[in-house]
Design a protein around this motif. Structure first.
Motif, PDB file in Angstrom:
ATOM      1  N   GLY A  25      -3.417   1.023   6.754  1.00  0.00           N
ATOM      2  CA  GLY A  25      -2.016   0.767   6.392  1.00  0.00           C
ATOM      3  C   GLY A  25      -1.401  -0.321   7.257  1.00  0.00           C
ATOM      4  N   ILE A  26      -1.690  -0.286   8.549  1.00  0.00           N
ATOM      5  CA  ILE A  26      -1.189  -1.332   9.441  1.00  0.00           C
ATOM      6  C   ILE A  26      -1.792  -2.684   9.073  1.00  0.00           C
ATOM      7  CG2 ILE A  26      -1.258  -2.157  11.831  1.00  0.00           C
ATOM      8  CD1 ILE A  26      -0.980   0.788  12.685  1.00  0.00           C
ATOM      9  N   SER A  27      -3.100  -2.695   8.800  1.00  0.00           N
ATOM     10  CA  SER A  27      -3.729  -3.969   8.449  1.00  0.00           C
ATOM     11  C   SER A  27      -3.205  -4.490   7.106  1.00  0.00           C
ATOM     12  CB  SER A  27      -5.249  -3.832   8.422  1.00  0.00           C
ATOM     13  OG  SER A  27      -5.647  -2.909   7.432  1.00  0.00           O
ATOM     14  N   TYR A  28      -2.886  -3.605   6.178  1.00  0.00           N
ATOM     15  CA  TYR A  28      -2.303  -4.042   4.906  1.00  0.00           C
ATOM     16  C   TYR A  28      -0.905  -4.616   5.131  1.00  0.00           C
ATOM     17  CZ  TYR A  28      -0.705  -4.009   0.082  1.00  0.00           C
ATOM     18  OH  TYR A  28      -0.206  -4.379  -1.131  1.00  0.00           O
ATOM     19  N   GLY A  29      -0.146  -3.998   6.035  1.00  0.00           N
ATOM     20  CA  GLY A  29       1.171  -4.529   6.376  1.00  0.00           C
ATOM     21  C   GLY A  29       1.083  -5.908   7.004  1.00  0.00           C
ATOM     22  N   LEU A  32       0.407  -8.313   4.227  1.00  0.00           N
ATOM     23  CA  LEU A  32       1.600  -8.621   3.429  1.00  0.00           C
ATOM     24  C   LEU A  32       2.560  -9.540   4.168  1.00  0.00           C
ATOM     25  CD1 LEU A  32       2.525  -5.255   1.686  1.00  0.00           C
ATOM     26  CD2 LEU A  32       1.562  -7.312   0.656  1.00  0.00           C
ATOM     27  N   LEU A  33       2.734  -9.289   5.475  1.00  0.00           N
ATOM     28  CA  LEU A  33       3.708 -10.076   6.220  1.00  0.00           C
ATOM     29  C   LEU A  33       3.207 -11.476   6.566  1.00  0.00           C
ATOM     30  CD1 LEU A  33       5.102  -7.351   8.620  1.00  0.00           C
ATOM     31  CD2 LEU A  33       6.211  -8.329   6.614  1.00  0.00           C
ATOM     32  N   SER A  34       1.932 -11.602   6.875  1.00  0.00           N
ATOM     33  CA  SER A  34       1.432 -12.898   7.324  1.00  0.00           C
ATOM     34  C   SER A  34       0.660 -13.655   6.247  1.00  0.00           C
ATOM     35  CB  SER A  34       0.535 -12.731   8.546  1.00  0.00           C
ATOM     36  OG  SER A  34      -0.661 -12.076   8.182  1.00  0.00           O
ATOM     37  N   GLY A  35       0.173 -12.954   5.253  1.00  0.00           N
ATOM     38  CA  GLY A  35      -0.603 -13.597   4.214  1.00  0.00           C
ATOM     39  C   GLY A  35      -2.035 -13.886   4.619  1.00  0.00           C
ATOM     40  N   ALA A  36      -2.452 -13.399   5.775  1.00  0.00           N
ATOM     41  CA  ALA A  36      -3.815 -13.639   6.253  1.00  0.00           C
ATOM     42  C   ALA A  36      -4.787 -12.686   5.554  1.00  0.00           C
ATOM     43  CB  ALA A  36      -3.887 -13.424   7.755  1.00  0.00           C
TER      44      ALA A  36
END
Length: 72
Positions: A25-29, A32-36
């Motif tokens: 979930g953190i990595s998905y966030g 989403l925020l950085s687009g990486a």
């Protein structure tokens, strides 16, 4: 005794599920925020590896305590 073993196994299974959900979930966030691009498979493998090492340490601790109790 069987109920205790099942309870411990279920607790470890639940711990793995919670860890994977939180980390993914953190990595998905972050994605989403950085687009990486985030390698979710690698992250899941690392979480599983850490969880498995902790499981082995607990198992060795329980085995040592069992042997100590038996007087070996």
């Amino acid at each position: 005794m069987l109920a205790i073993i099942l309870a411990v196994l279920l607790a470890f299974g639940l711990q793995l599920v919670v860890w994977k959900c939180v980390v993914l979930g953190i990595s998905y966030g972050v994605h989403l925020l950085s687009g990486a691009d985030v390698p979710y498979g690698l992250i899941a493998l690392i979480v599983f590896g850490v969880w498995f090492v902790i499981l082995l340490i607990y198992g060795l601790f329980a085995y040592g305590a069992h042997r100590l109790e038996r007087g070996e």
